[in-house]
Every structure is written in structure tokens, then in C-alpha cells.
Design a protein around this motif. Structure first.
Motif, PDB file in Angstrom:
ATOM      1  N   GLU A 185       7.852  -6.258  -5.378  1.00 52.03           N
ATOM      2  CA  GLU A 185       6.545  -5.739  -6.162  1.00 52.03           C
ATOM      3  C   GLU A 185       6.117  -4.390  -5.428  1.00 52.03           C
ATOM      4  O   GLU A 185       5.357  -3.708  -6.366  1.00 52.03           O
ATOM      5  CB  GLU A 185       5.588  -6.864  -5.716  1.00 52.03           C
ATOM      6  N   ALA A 186       6.207  -4.085  -4.292  1.00 51.12           N
ATOM      7  CA  ALA A 186       5.905  -2.615  -3.850  1.00 51.12           C
ATOM      8  C   ALA A 186       6.718  -1.574  -4.400  1.00 51.12           C
ATOM      9  O   ALA A 186       6.220  -0.824  -4.891  1.00 51.12           O
ATOM     10  CB  ALA A 186       6.076  -2.822  -2.280  1.00 51.12           C
ATOM     11  N   ASP A 190       3.558   0.269  -6.004  1.00 47.60           N
ATOM     12  CA  ASP A 190       2.871   0.905  -4.847  1.00 47.60           C
ATOM     13  C   ASP A 190       3.873   1.519  -3.905  1.00 47.60           C
ATOM     14  O   ASP A 190       4.243   0.737  -2.906  1.00 47.60           O
ATOM     15  CB  ASP A 190       2.016  -0.179  -4.253  1.00 47.60           C
ATOM     16  N   PHE A 193       2.450   0.812  -0.343  1.00 44.03           N
ATOM     17  CA  PHE A 193       2.443  -0.576  -0.012  1.00 44.03           C
ATOM     18  C   PHE A 193       4.003  -0.907   0.415  1.00 44.03           C
ATOM     19  O   PHE A 193       4.273  -1.560   1.463  1.00 44.03           O
ATOM     20  CB  PHE A 193       2.376  -1.518  -1.082  1.00 44.03           C
ATOM     21  N   ASP A 196       4.331   0.427   4.031  1.00 44.93           N
ATOM     22  CA  ASP A 196       3.686  -0.248   5.034  1.00 44.93           C
ATOM     23  C   ASP A 196       4.577  -1.435   5.416  1.00 44.93           C
ATOM     24  O   ASP A 196       4.537  -2.044   6.323  1.00 44.93           O
ATOM     25  CB  ASP A 196       2.459  -1.037   4.433  1.00 44.93           C
ATOM     26  N   LYS A 212      -3.034  -9.655   4.006  1.00 40.60           N
ATOM     27  CA  LYS A 212      -3.110  -8.324   3.392  1.00 40.60           C
ATOM     28  C   LYS A 212      -1.870  -8.166   2.417  1.00 40.60           C
ATOM     29  O   LYS A 212      -2.090  -7.784   1.182  1.00 40.60           O
ATOM     30  CB  LYS A 212      -3.107  -7.310   4.346  1.00 40.60           C
ATOM     31  N   HIS A 213      -0.661  -8.389   2.703  1.00 42.72           N
ATOM     32  CA  HIS A 213       0.492  -8.225   2.053  1.00 42.72           C
ATOM     33  C   HIS A 213       0.468  -9.158   0.792  1.00 42.72           C
ATOM     34  O   HIS A 213       0.830  -8.742  -0.288  1.00 42.72           O
ATOM     35  CB  HIS A 213       1.713  -8.316   2.923  1.00 42.72           C
ATOM     36  N   GLN A 215      -2.291 -10.635  -0.805  1.00 42.16           N
ATOM     37  CA  GLN A 215      -3.301 -10.256  -1.604  1.00 42.16           C
ATOM     38  C   GLN A 215      -2.717  -9.058  -2.294  1.00 42.16           C
ATOM     39  O   GLN A 215      -2.698  -9.046  -3.871  1.00 42.16           O
ATOM     40  CB  GLN A 215      -4.517  -9.823  -0.945  1.00 42.16           C
ATOM     41  N   LYS A 216      -2.038  -8.237  -1.819  1.00 41.46           N
ATOM     42  CA  LYS A 216      -1.422  -6.967  -2.550  1.00 41.46           C
ATOM     43  C   LYS A 216      -0.422  -7.371  -3.647  1.00 41.46           C
ATOM     44  O   LYS A 216      -0.326  -6.952  -4.837  1.00 41.46           O
ATOM     45  CB  LYS A 216      -0.945  -5.942  -1.570  1.00 41.46           C
ATOM     46  N   GLY A 217       0.515  -8.209  -2.906  1.00 43.67           N
ATOM     47  CA  GLY A 217       1.780  -8.599  -3.971  1.00 43.67           C
ATOM     48  C   GLY A 217       1.094  -9.440  -5.051  1.00 43.67           C
ATOM     49  O   GLY A 217       1.529  -9.314  -6.040  1.00 43.67           O
ATOM     50  N   HIS A 219      -1.892  -9.379  -6.566  1.00 40.00           N
ATOM     51  CA  HIS A 219      -2.505  -8.402  -7.492  1.00 40.00           C
ATOM     52  C   HIS A 219      -1.489  -7.591  -8.387  1.00 40.00           C
ATOM     53  O   HIS A 219      -1.617  -7.457  -9.455  1.00 40.00           O
ATOM     54  CB  HIS A 219      -3.519  -7.315  -6.713  1.00 40.00           C
ATOM     55  N   ILE A 220      -0.272  -7.051  -7.652  1.00 41.37           N
ATOM     56  CA  ILE A 220       0.728  -6.444  -8.611  1.00 41.37           C
ATOM     57  C   ILE A 220       1.407  -7.479  -9.520  1.00 41.37           C
ATOM     58  O   ILE A 220       1.342  -6.832 -10.770  1.00 41.37           O
ATOM     59  CB  ILE A 220       1.729  -5.873  -7.527  1.00 41.37           C
TER      60      ILE A 220
END
Length: 358
Positions: A185-186, A190, A193, A196, A212-213, A215-217, A219-220
């Protein structure tokens, strides 16, 4: 608790994430149901089945079935057994199926829901990192011996209730498996991301970083699913790493590699092919070093390229007998390329040799 609305052409649904949200299950159900059918596996049932049963309306009928953990349960046999259980328990069109577990349970339980009485409601209650990806988007399926996820449907859940406290019981292999999808996904969405993620040592992963990871994944993934629910366009990009990954799973035997371990190798291969075809400056070396540092299995000395290509060509994404690979022109700039058999064999032989020589 975090709450994210997914808007799809089929129906909108919420993803709830947070610690101990399983204990709020009753309040998060989208409507009233006549009965509940929990599908889980023999590992997860020992940990969380009672919590789920005890947090459903106590005036309703609650049933459960336990499948064997692992990819082998995404089979026609397991699917048939679960349908038989649903009929035996007397589930009707107002019943709810609850998929409690990782990606395997989510896929097979979702497919049961999609096909029982032409479709009944289900919710996803993920208990693995990997399932942050598979529980969102409504892809449900079982495997065939000739290929992975060849029998399935697009059938979104009515809710995803993701209790992140359940992730603390995961073993290192399951953590690796889940992070492979986060890396995918990163790379799609992103670059920061991705940077990170590759700074993280999974053996000493903090709860803060994991939250944190995830939530970011999510959302993507959610953004892609909302724009293309049934994979007519950009959702195909979520198959980055999966062309070779699925072939490895099928060829080696389901369970020899976890899904994430196979996708990690497939993603590395996709970066290598992308560099060759597009002369791109991609983080192939950075990803390889991170995978190696975190003990991903990368040596595939006994695998025959001809067998892998045959499995890749049985993939559902093949068009006119041509393999379609998701590649990257740059990080965050994916595309789909048709690869002919000769080039695919050359790329694959070179890649596998490089893994052995490194």
C-alpha cells in the motif's frame, strides 16, 4: 475508537478500529438480526470466540463453526461444510455471519455470506495485521488447486470491527505477513510511508507504530476501493506483488509460505521488472534489505520458472493468455503492463538467481 466511512456503489459501511472494540460489538451492529453465525478458526476461537458470543444480543440465537487455521481452509470442502452448518442451524435472510479471524476466515466466511440464500449480511472482525487489507473492500473467495481466489465475488461487509488489541497475540511470522501488505500500500500511495516502514524493526514493533501504520494502510486501501469497487480500473493496482505471490502459494502448496511472505517476494519481483521496463529509480535494494533484516524467506532454489509461469497464467487477471503485472513507473505511480511469456521467463530466471546470489 476510530471510525471511517467507506462509500461504495453497493452500500456504505463503517470501519471501526481501536483497542477492545470487540466488547462494543452489540452497539456497532448495523441493524437487528434474527440470529448470528460466527465463523472462526481453531487458533482464534480459543482466544476470542467467547468474547464475541458474550457481546451479542442475549435474546438472539448464536451459533459458531470452527475451521482449521491456514490457507487450506479456503477450499470447496470447507465452503460446503459451512453452508451445511448454516442450513442446519436454520439461518434465514435476516441472519448475520461474523467472520472472526484473519484473511482466510474473512474470505471464506464472506463467500458463504455472498452465496447463502443469494446473499445475507456479514461483518468482518479481523484479528491479524494482514486482514487490515483483506477485510476492507468486499473481495471474498476460495481457492482452487489450479489457482488462488479463482472462485469468489465482490460482496462488501456491513461493517468492519477491528480490535487492535487482538494483534498483540500474533507471532512474528504473522506480523511479517501483515506488513507485506502495508508495504504494498505504501508503494502504491505514499513514498514517505514506505520510508517509515522500512525503518522499522518488526521484532521490536511498538503498539504506537502499529496503530499508525494500520490507519495509514486502511486509508490508502479505502480510497482505492471507493473509486473502483469492482476492479474495473485503479483497484487492479492493489494486486501489486500478487501475480508472482499467488503463483508461489499455489505452486509450493498453500501454507508453505504465508500470503504476506509470498506477496513480499512478488512485490520485490515487480520492482525489479519495473526497473527494467521503465528505467525507474525504485527502492528495490531498500526493500530487499528490509525484508532480509526482518527474516522474510527469500530463497526459492527449488522452484521451476516454467511451473510458476503456468500458475501465473492461470491467474484471474490474465487476459488473452497474457500475464498482466502491476508495476511502478515511480513510487506512487502504478501501471499495468502485459508481459509476454519469453520476457517473463527471462525476468523470473534472473530474479530467482539474484535472490540466491545475494
Amino acid at each position: 475508537m476510530n471510525k471511517l466511512l467507506i462509500k461504495t456503489s453497493t452500500h456504505p459501511y463503517f470501519i471501526y478500529t481501536g483497542e477492545d472494540v470487540r466488547f462494543s460489538l452489540k452497539e456497532l451492529l448495523p441493524k437487528t438480526y434474527s440470529s448470528f453465525f460466527i465463523i472462526t478458526d481453531d487458533h482464534v476461537s480459543k482466544l476470542y470466540l467467547d468474547d464475541i458470543r458474550n457481546n451479542l444480543p442475549n435474546d438472539q440465537r448464536v451459533f459458531h463453526s470452527i475451521v482449521q487455521h491456514g490457507e487450506q481452509s479456503k477450499s470447496m470442502e470447507t465452503y460446503h461444510e459451512l453452508l451445511t452448518d448454516a442450513l442446519t442451524y436454520g439461518l434465514d435472510r435476516q441472519s448475520l455471519i461474523i467472520a472472526l479471524g484473519g484473511g482466510v476466515v474473512g474470505d471464506v466466511a464472506g463467500f458463504v455470506a455472498a452465496t447463502y440464500m443469494r446473499g445475507i449480511d456479514y461483518i468482518q472482525v479481523p484479528t491479524t495485521i494482514l486482514a487490515h487489507d483483506s477485510s476492507v473492500g468486499g473481495k471474498v473467495a476460495i481457492n482452487h488447486e489450479l489457482g488462488k481466489n479463482l472462485i469468489g465475488s465482490f460482496y462488501p461487509p456491513k461493517a468492519v470491527i477491528y480490535d487492535t488489541s487482538t494483534l498483540q497475540t500474533l507471532n512474528p511470522r504473522e506480523v511479517r505477513s501483515g506488513y507485506a501488505e502495508l508495504v504494498k500500500e505504501a508503494l502504491l500511495g505514499d513514498e514517505q510511508f514506505f520510508n517509515d516502514l522500512t525503518e522499522i524493526n518488526l521484532a521490536s514493533l511498538s503498539r504506537e507504530h502499529l496503530e499508525k501504520h494500520l490507519q495509514k494502510g486502511i486509508h490508502i486501501k479505502a480510497g482505492i476501493v471507493e473509486s473502483d469497487e469492482k476492479e474495473a480500473g485503479v483497484r487492479k493496482y492493489l494486486n501489486l506483488g500478487h501475480t508472482l505471490g499467488h503463483a508461489l502459494e499455489a505452486e509450493l502448496g498453500y501454507g508453505k509460505l504465508t500470503h504476506g511472505e509470498a506477496v513480499a517476494i512478488g512485490t520485490l519481483f515487480a520492482l525489479k521488472v519495473s526497473e527494467i521496463l521503465f528505467s525507474s529509480n525504485l527502492p528495490y535494494d531498500d526493500l530487499y534489505k528490509w525484508l532480509k533484516r526482518n527474516d522474510y524467506p527469500l530463497l526459492l532454489e527449488e522452484v521451476k520458472t516454467s511451473a510458476l509461469i503456468a500458475k501465473m497464467k492461470s491467474d484471474k487477471k490474465v487476459i488473452n493468455d497474457k500475464v498482466q503485472m502491476v508495476l511502478l513507473k515511480q513510487t506512487g505511480n502504478p501501471t499495468v503492463a502485459e508481459i509476454n511469456d519469453h520476457d517473463l521467463q527471462v525476468f523470473l530466471e534472473s530474479f530467482l538467481r539474484e535472490l540466491v546470489d545475494k
